[in-house]
Structure formats: structure tokens, C-alpha cells
Design a protein around this motif. Structure first.
Motif, PDB file in Angstrom:
ATOM      1  N   ASP A 251       0.808  -1.220   0.000  1.00 31.74           N
ATOM      2  CA  ASP A 251       0.000   0.000   0.000  1.00 31.74           C
ATOM      3  C   ASP A 251       0.844   1.275   0.000  1.00 31.74           C
ATOM      4  O   ASP A 251       0.431   2.301  -0.546  1.00 31.74           O
ATOM      5  CB  ASP A 251      -0.936   0.013   1.222  1.00 31.74           C
ATOM      6  CG  ASP A 251      -2.079  -0.981   1.073  1.00 31.74           C
ATOM      7  OD1 ASP A 251      -2.192  -1.615   0.002  1.00 31.74           O
ATOM      8  OD2 ASP A 251      -2.856  -1.130   2.037  1.00 31.74           O
ATOM      9  N   GLY A 276      -3.239  -2.036  -4.520  1.00 35.48           N
ATOM     10  CA  GLY A 276      -2.163  -2.173  -3.541  1.00 35.48           C
ATOM     11  C   GLY A 276      -2.138  -3.572  -2.947  1.00 35.48           C
ATOM     12  O   GLY A 276      -2.732  -4.512  -3.484  1.00 35.48           O
ATOM     13  N   THR A 292      -7.245  -2.893  -2.811  1.00 36.25           N
ATOM     14  CA  THR A 292      -6.035  -3.557  -2.325  1.00 36.25           C
ATOM     15  C   THR A 292      -6.321  -5.003  -1.921  1.00 36.25           C
ATOM     16  O   THR A 292      -7.479  -5.432  -1.897  1.00 36.25           O
ATOM     17  CB  THR A 292      -5.440  -2.746  -1.139  1.00 36.25           C
ATOM     18  OG1 THR A 292      -4.158  -3.261  -0.796  1.00 36.25           O
ATOM     19  CG2 THR A 292      -6.353  -2.812   0.073  1.00 36.25           C
TER      20      THR A 292
END
Lengths: 344, 344
Positions: A251, A276, A292
Motif C-alpha cells: 500500500d 495495492g 487492495t
DNA sequence: CGTCGCGAGGTTAGCGCAAACATCATATGA
DNA sequence: TCATATGATGTTTGCGCTAACCTCGCGACG
């Protein structure tokens, strides 16, 4: 009541005297070895409470070999992943009655890991969790074979010790598949350091997924996991000009990418999509909120300690040498179907 | 060479035998008590190397009372501040030859802290660093007086133990002064939880600085340090409508604020300026890059361990009961002079 | 009715090391 | 010259606990 004096902590012998039994009986009770009758046990327990007796772990360790302590080797970084894992381990260990000793290693090399492991071994930890996912550390755990049970958390060299990890390859495939599914022609990757096992596994997963779609993988850009390096990578990708989808190895890198793209006027997700890895608590508040891959580090710690606990209780136990936790994709606002063609 | 058998680790006695001296001589050498002649010392050192002798810390602890281990009590969070401090302590401890045992506390209350402290005390740590900046923990360290040296890191109750911290009040004043200096009429504050000492110190510093400028402090908004709570606070501030400058109690809160303002179309820093606290590695890559107060947690760990080491070596040592590290302001792009009037 | 087995306990001997004291040279000074 | 300090070592003891072994009493069983 109390005769004055430098009141040293009560010992097992004090308890035994007060309860009118031998020291061994008290010891047996503490170690739950049975063979103590109800009335005796009650008397002893009462004496322990009255004296506020607390067993001395050092003496227990010296005499019996068990210290009720687990060792954790970790990397010297406040990064979300390792830090969360460490705390997850600590929590799980405490719940099982273990103390935790830690040793952080400053450099990702074999000798540093060896030193850390030996120092914990000196302290006679009952078991060891190693969070040190470096390529260069292969073999550093060999000596402990048959001495102290070891579990490797996050990533490790197969065969050295059982590994408890999150399925990095799967996570990378999820991220890549998500972007491809949105209609992107290919997916670029900004990777972590090549000397981290996790980095390589994520690269491999990304490559595999592209290959499944019959796509060639563009060359990945290597970074050191930091937002700063992500920013630099972002600048390079902008210059490259034909990028519509990027899978970042964590991230922080994704944040750097976001920043770079924003600075260069490239809109996310309109012109470029970003995914991410980790799902740090902050990633939902990046601008835009980051899509993510979520890793459950707390669970990882729990599973690692559970496995270790089993192996401590029964060293002869044969366990699977790899237990993988499945990560999940969290879709937020940094990914979308490609609306604008890349300039290339 | 080696007679076969279950090769147990060499003991001090083994070394003594090989070197042709008594165990005490070896012990003296290890503990650097002098009183060992050069030639003897050399022979003993050679024997130690040949046998790969490593002193048993448990036995040392039992016999001598020193375990070469420091205990760290920390809060069960992967947040940047506590995690960095922990690692800073670990590093400093290792450099001084100490191992580190940790105990994390799950709830910010007195009993949890007590349990953690007692468990480390049981393990006979030579000293204790407590990172547990909660209001509710007052008095939990009293019992250790005269037993184990304690240093409180980050924030604590005056008088319980020496405190090594970063000057929170100063940092808060720096942030507030910066915003005021830019021409803002007042500065709003999004605070951390009220049961954290650091929170209160930051609130106090912000109030003081406003007071110095003859300004009344608007009511602060309390959060739990998270970006999510920062976001919620941001939404409230937007609704309030007359806000041009906000001092956030940490960088995560600032991130939430940034996100909320962005979502509501409020431009930072054009319409609102934001200052964070901590200088996490990511904050330079927020959009816009965050102006924040830098805390040097590594240094904090070092200073805490240095102080503790002194107190371990000489328990009678009288030390200042508060050592403050001065934070610095890092100006980036989230602050500017007010260009647009607030709507109120 | 002896003895075998077992539950409930006790006794002894260390784990590896350091504190405290003892020993024995060699220097040092009156 | 002899007491006396000083440095370099050895001996004894015990830190608090558990492993390993031993004892004792009692019910079951042939």
C-alpha cells in the motif's frame, strides 16, 4: 504479622511450608501433573494465594527446560505487516500462557538471522517464530533442528521449518485478475525488493495471471517498499506513457504512485488504475480510496503460535510444512475500466 | 574428537576444565570483574572459543540476579509511534547486550498494565520500559519501587518513574503557531482519545498557543487516532463551515481529514490548511504532502534505554524525572495562508 | 491372606552460574 | 625483618525449581 526485613518474594518452599506439604506437591499442582488429592490441592492453592506466590520462570527453565517463553525474530521495521504480525503473535502467545522475547535483525542477511536465533536460543525459549522473509537467510535455521521447534511466519525457505503464511501468489493473482477483468490490456507491477521472498512470490503470481491471459509481463520496477520509491516508480511509469493499470507490491508503494500520478495530472482511476497490497488501515482513506489485497496478519500470528504450541507440547509431531491463509481483494475507488487509451 | 552422545551445550565448568582453571575464574572473565591475569584470560578465552561456549542467561539470572534482559510494555497496536519506539528500544538494548521481552496490553487500563508489568517482573528483567501513555494507568508502577528500575517512554504520570518523552506540548505549539503565523484567524484541533496522556498534552499545547495569541480555542473533536475517525471529524468540520486551519493529533487523522475535505470539494491548502503529528514515512506522499510535526521515535528508544542502563548499573542513581526530546515542524504542502474567507 | 498395582505423596540430586568467603603468593612500607 | 595490603585464584554454598526415584497405604484379585 510480617516480620520486617527485605521481603524477598515467596518461593515454592514457602508455599509448601505454609500448606504443610513437600515442595514437590506444590510443583505438581502448578504443573498440573495430577497426583494431588482434592483437599491437599485446596490447601496448597490457599497458601499460594495468601503468599501471592508467583513461580519463578528462570528457575523453572533451569531445572525443567521449559521457560514458558516464545521467541520471535522480526525485521527491524515499523511497517504494518511485520508489526501487526508481531503483535498478533504476542497476543496469541499471551493467551496460551507464554511470554515473548524478541530479536530484531537490522540487515536481511544470514549472519544477522543466526545471531538473533542464537540469542533467543540462549534464553531457552520453548519455541521460535521467525518473521524474516529474506532470500538470503536460507539455512540459518538448520542448527536448531531437533532442539527448539521453529515456525516461519509469512514466507520462508521450504524444508527448513513449517511455514505459516498468507498466500502471496494468490493475492497477486487476485489483484491482476481484477484489473484484467476491468478491461485493461495489461498490468504493470511495482515490486518490493528482490531479496524478499514475498516480493518474488507476488511477482510470480502477477506473471502467472498475465500468462493465463496469454499476456507478456512488462518489466517490473523494483522498490524498497517505501512510498518514496513508489513515487519514483510512478514518475517512471508516467514517462513511459502507456500505462493504464498498476499492481503495487504494497500500500505504501501504491500511495507513492498515487502521489506521482496526481502530481503529473494523471487521474486515478480514470486514466490509471492502481491496486495495492496489505490493506493497511489508512489505505481506505487515500485519495482515491485504494483497492487492495487484504492480509489478515492477526490471524497469521494466531495460526503460527497455535502450530508452535502443538510442536512444543509434542516435538515429535509431524506437521504439514506449509499452511496458507487466503487473502481477499478489497475493491475501492482506485480501479476502474480503462476509459482513456494510453498514449503509446 | 567429539565423543558421540547427546551433545549438550558446553557449560562454564567445561570451559574451566579445558582451560585448567576454576569455574569462578571463567565467571569473572565473563563478567569483566578484572582480577584475572593476562595469560590466564587468554587461555580461558581460547577454551571458550574452542567449545563455542555461550553463557546460560537463565542460570546467570538465578544465581546472580542479572538476566541481561530488558522488558518492554507496549500497547497492542501496530501504529507507527509505539511500533517505532519498540524497535528503537530493541535496537538500543541489543547494542548494549540486553535481550528484550515484551508484553502488550490490550486495554488501556490499570489491571492490564499491572499484569504486563508483573509478568515481566517474574522473568526478572533487569529493567523495564513502559510505553503505555494512558491516563488510567496511574499508580500501576508503584509496586516496583526499589525492585526493578523503570523508565516510562512517551508520556507518563509524573513521580512514578522517570519519563523520557517527546515534548508534545511544544510540538502542538509549533503546529498551531505555524498556522497562526500563516494568517489564520484560529486553529481547530482534532484530538486523540481523551484517555491518552499524549492527547491531552497536545490539546494543552494547542490551547496555550492560541491563548498566547489571545484567541479562544474552538471545541476540539475527539477521535481514536484513526483515519476513519479523522474522516468523520472532517465531515463535521466541513458542515461547520468556518474552518480554515486544522491541527490533527496525528498523521492518520490528518489523512482522514484530507480525504473528507477532498470528497466535499474543499481544496487543501487553498481553502483549508492541515497540520499532522508524527511524520510517518507516508505523510510526505499524501495528497497534498502533509505538513507535520516530526517525532524521533528511534532517538526516544535510545534515550530511554540509555537511562535505564544507567539505572540498572547503579540503582541508587538519582535521575531527572523528565527528559524531553524536542520535536520539529516539517513544512510541506498542506498548509498555506488563507486565501478564501470561511463562510461564517 | 499375601502381594500386586496404583494413587498420593516424599526425598535426593542437580540444572549452570555467581556471591561470599578463603587462600596464597607477591609487593610494600615501617 | 615482619606485619600488611593487594592481586590472582580456588572452594563452598545456594538461587528456585523439577526429574527421577522412593515410600507408604489401601483395595483388588487369585
Amino acid at each position: 504479622m510480617d516480620p520486617a526485613g527485605p521481603r524477598r518474594p515467596p518461593t515454592l518452599a514457602d508455599v509448601a511450608r505454609l500448606a504443610g506439604v513437600s515442595a514437590m506437591t506444590v510443583s505438581r499442582l502448578i504443573n498440573e501433573q495430577g497426583k494431588v488429592s482434592r483437599p491437599t490441592a485446596d490447601r496448597v492453592r490457599l497458601a499460594m494465594q495468601q503468599l501471592r506466590y508467583r513461580p519463578n520462570p528462570l528457575a523453572r527453565g533451569l531445572a525443567g527446560g521449559r521457560t514458558q517463553t516464545l521467541g520471535v525474530v522480526t525485521f527491524d521495521t515499523a511497517q504494518y505487516g511485520p508489526a501487526s504480525t508481531l503483535l498478533g503473535i504476542e497476543r496469541a502467545a499471551r493467551e496460551r500462557g507464554y511470554g515473548v522475547a524478541i530479536a530484531a535483525i537490522a540487515r536481511p542477511d544470514h549472519d544477522a538471522l543466526r545471531d538473533a536465533v542464537l540469542s533467543l536460543h540462549d534464553h531457552q525459549v520453548d519455541g521460535l517464530v521467525v518473521i524474516a522473509p529474506f532470500v538470503a537467510t536460507a539455512g540459518a535455521l538448520r542448527d536448531l533442528e531437533g532442539t527448539t521447534p521453529v515456525v516461519v511466519a509469512e514466507a520462508g525457505h521450504p524444508g527448513e521449518a513449517p511455514i505459516v503464511g498468507i498466500d502471496q501468489g494468490h493475492g497477486a493473482r487476485l489483484a491482476t485478475r481484477h484489473l484484467l477483468g476491468l478491461g485493461h490490456r495489461t498490468v504493470h507491477h511495482v515490486a518490493g525488493p528482490d531479496d524478499w521472498i514475498e516480493s518474488r512470490l507476488r511477482v510470480a503470481g502477477w506473471r502467472d495471471e498475465l500468462a493465463s491471459a496469454a499476456l507478456a509481463a512488462p518489466p517490473p520496477i523494483e522498490t524498497d517498499w517505501s512510498a518514496a520509491a513508489g513515487y519514483a516508480a510512478g514518475v517512471r511509469l508516467v514517462e513511459q506513457g502507456d500505462v493504464t493499470a498498476v499492481f503495487a507490491a504494497n500500500d505504501q508503494i501504491a500511495l507513492g504512485l498515487l502521489h506521482a500520478f496526481h502530481a503529473r495530472g494523471l487521474r486515478v482511476p480514470d486514466e490509471v488504475s492502481i491496486v495495492g497490497f496489505d490493506d493497511t488501515p489508512e489505505s481506505a482513506y487515500y485519495t482515491p480510496a485504494l483497492t487492495t489485497v487484504r492480509q489478515d496478519f492477526g490471524r497469521l500470528g494466531e495460526v503460527a503460535v497455535a502450530l508452535l504450541d502443538q510442536r512444543v507440547a509434542d516435538p515429535s509431531l509431524v506437521v504439514e510444512n506449509k499452511q496458507l491463509i487466503t487473502p481477499t481483494l478489497v475493491v475501492r475507488s482506485s480501479t476502474a475500466a480503462p476509459r482513456h487509451r494510453g498514449r503509446g
